[in-house]
Motif scaffolding. Structure first.
Motif, short mmCIF file in Angstrom:
data_model
loop_
_atom_site.label_atom_id
_atom_site.label_comp_id
_atom_site.label_asym_id
_atom_site.label_seq_id
_atom_site.Cartn_x
_atom_site.Cartn_y
_atom_site.Cartn_z
N LYS A 1 7.50 -2.14 -4.49
CA LYS A 1 7.30 -0.70 -4.75
C LYS A 1 6.83 0.03 -3.49
CE LYS A 1 4.22 -1.59 -7.94
NZ LYS A 1 4.19 -3.06 -7.83
N THR A 2 5.77 -0.51 -2.88
CA THR A 2 5.24 0.12 -1.66
C THR A 2 6.26 0.05 -0.53
OG1 THR A 2 2.96 -0.33 -2.30
CG2 THR A 2 3.36 0.01 0.04
N THR A 3 6.98 -1.05 -0.45
CA THR A 3 8.01 -1.20 0.59
C THR A 3 9.06 -0.09 0.44
OG1 THR A 3 7.64 -3.58 0.62
CG2 THR A 3 9.73 -2.80 1.53
N PRO B 1 -0.94 7.17 0.55
CA PRO B 1 -0.71 5.74 0.77
C PRO B 1 -1.56 4.88 -0.17
CG PRO B 1 -2.01 6.65 2.57
CD PRO B 1 -1.67 7.80 1.67
N GLN B 2 -1.07 3.67 -0.46
CA GLN B 2 -1.83 2.76 -1.34
C GLN B 2 -3.13 2.34 -0.66
OE1 GLN B 2 0.35 -0.75 -2.60
NE2 GLN B 2 -1.18 -1.25 -4.15
N ILE B 3 -3.02 2.02 0.62
CA ILE B 3 -4.22 1.66 1.38
C ILE B 3 -4.34 2.64 2.53
CG2 ILE B 3 -5.34 -0.12 2.76
CD1 ILE B 3 -3.80 -2.16 1.01
N LEU C 1 3.02 9.24 -4.62
CA LEU C 1 1.66 8.74 -4.85
C LEU C 1 1.70 7.24 -5.11
CD1 LEU C 1 0.60 11.59 -7.35
CD2 LEU C 1 0.08 11.47 -4.89
N ASP C 2 1.17 6.47 -4.15
CA ASP C 2 1.18 5.01 -4.30
C ASP C 2 -0.18 4.57 -4.82
OD1 ASP C 2 1.82 2.36 -4.16
OD2 ASP C 2 2.40 2.36 -2.04
N GLU C 3 -0.24 4.22 -6.07
CA GLU C 3 -1.48 3.80 -6.74
C GLU C 3 -2.60 4.85 -6.61
OE1 GLU C 3 -2.31 1.44 -8.74
OE2 GLU C 3 -0.51 0.20 -8.64
#
Ligand code: ATP
Ligand code: MG
Length: 240
Positions: free
Chosen positions: A40-42, A79-81, A150-152
């Motif tokens: 997903k993030t990729t 970003p997720q992180i 929106l990633d997480e």
């Protein structure tokens, strides 16, 4: 508006995406779901030009994004992180991003929404995890862009902040924006998504609305429907 066309990506021997095609257009919220490590993030990072596909193409407004950068001005990305300069205060960080991006952001309504006023003078490294995530959300959402990724977004948020986040996303949807969201929180999927894009084993395993997913899985509950997908019970029925 956004087209992923037959995307392949491997990291060494690990084949993460094996021919993913999907389009997002016409406004609304698409939830990209799938187990940890399903890509997903990729996929999201590829849209932002942070990871390059081995094969396939991504189109934004009908044009390939390869070697382009201007289109990124139209995307709000969480970003997720997020890695921030830890020694800056919240205000300094917000001002830094404003200096870099320019434009006319509206951060104050988000600062109010997430009750961040009392944290503005604190250094990032002294913030709690959830507060840091609220700052992450402010930085991502302070611009008025037609695409939001929106990633997480819910990581670490307390229930009040989660409700505010949902309201914020729904408000943006009402403006006709195209919103992509990844999350493992099923209530968020249930309350927000118009469409689900479910990644499994490098492919789009299911694409459709929540009622269609429930139908597909023969379950009346979203969590159970997803568990059903993960059990590979419908491997013969891949729907894109
Ligand atoms: N730069 C990289 N180098 C090597 N492997 C990577 C890299 N980026 C991602 N991977 C691997 O690719 C796979 C997909 O990662 P990705 O972050 O896209 O998953 P995800 O679906 O977002 O998972 P999660 O639900 O945990 O956020 C994982 O196995 C991950 O370890
Ligand atoms: Mg991820």
């Amino acid at each position: 508006m956004i087209q992923f066309q037959n995307i392949y990506k491997s990291f060494g021997k690990l084949e993460v995406l094996k021919g993913v095609s999907a389009g997002v257009d016409g406004g609304g919220i698409t939830a990209i779901l799938g187990p940890n490590g399903s890509g997903k993030t990729t996929l999201i990072k590829m849209l932002l030009g942070m990871v390059y596909p081995d094969k396939g193409e991504i189109m934004f407004n009908g044009k390939p994004i390869k070697k382009e950068w201007q289109y990124k001005n139209d995307i709000s990305y969480l970003p997720q992180i997020a890695r921030f300069p830890e020694n800056l205060t919240v205000t300094e960080l917000i001002n830094l991003i404003k200096d870099i991006r320019g434009g006319t952001p509206n951060e104050q309504r988000l600062i109010d929404l997430f009750d961040l006023d009392s944290h503005l003078g604190k250094k990032i490294k002294h913030l709690s995890g959830g507060t840091k995530q609220k700052v992450n959300i402010v930085l991502a959402m302070m611009y008025d862009n037609p695409v939001i990724v929106l990633d997480e977004p819910s990581t670490g948020l307390d229930p009040i902040a989660l409700v505010r986040l949902k309201d914020l996303v729904l408000e943006e949807r009402a403006k006709g924006k195209n919103i992509l969201i990844t999350t493992h929180i099923m209530s968020l999927v249930e309350d927000l998504s118009d469409e689900i894009l479910f990644l499994l084993e490098g492919k789009v395993y299911f694409r459709g609305t929540i009622p269609e997913l429930k139908d597909f899985a023969g379950e009346d509950n979203l969590e159970k429907s997803i568990a059903h997908l993960l059990e590979h019970k419908h491997a013969e029925n891949i729907k894109v």
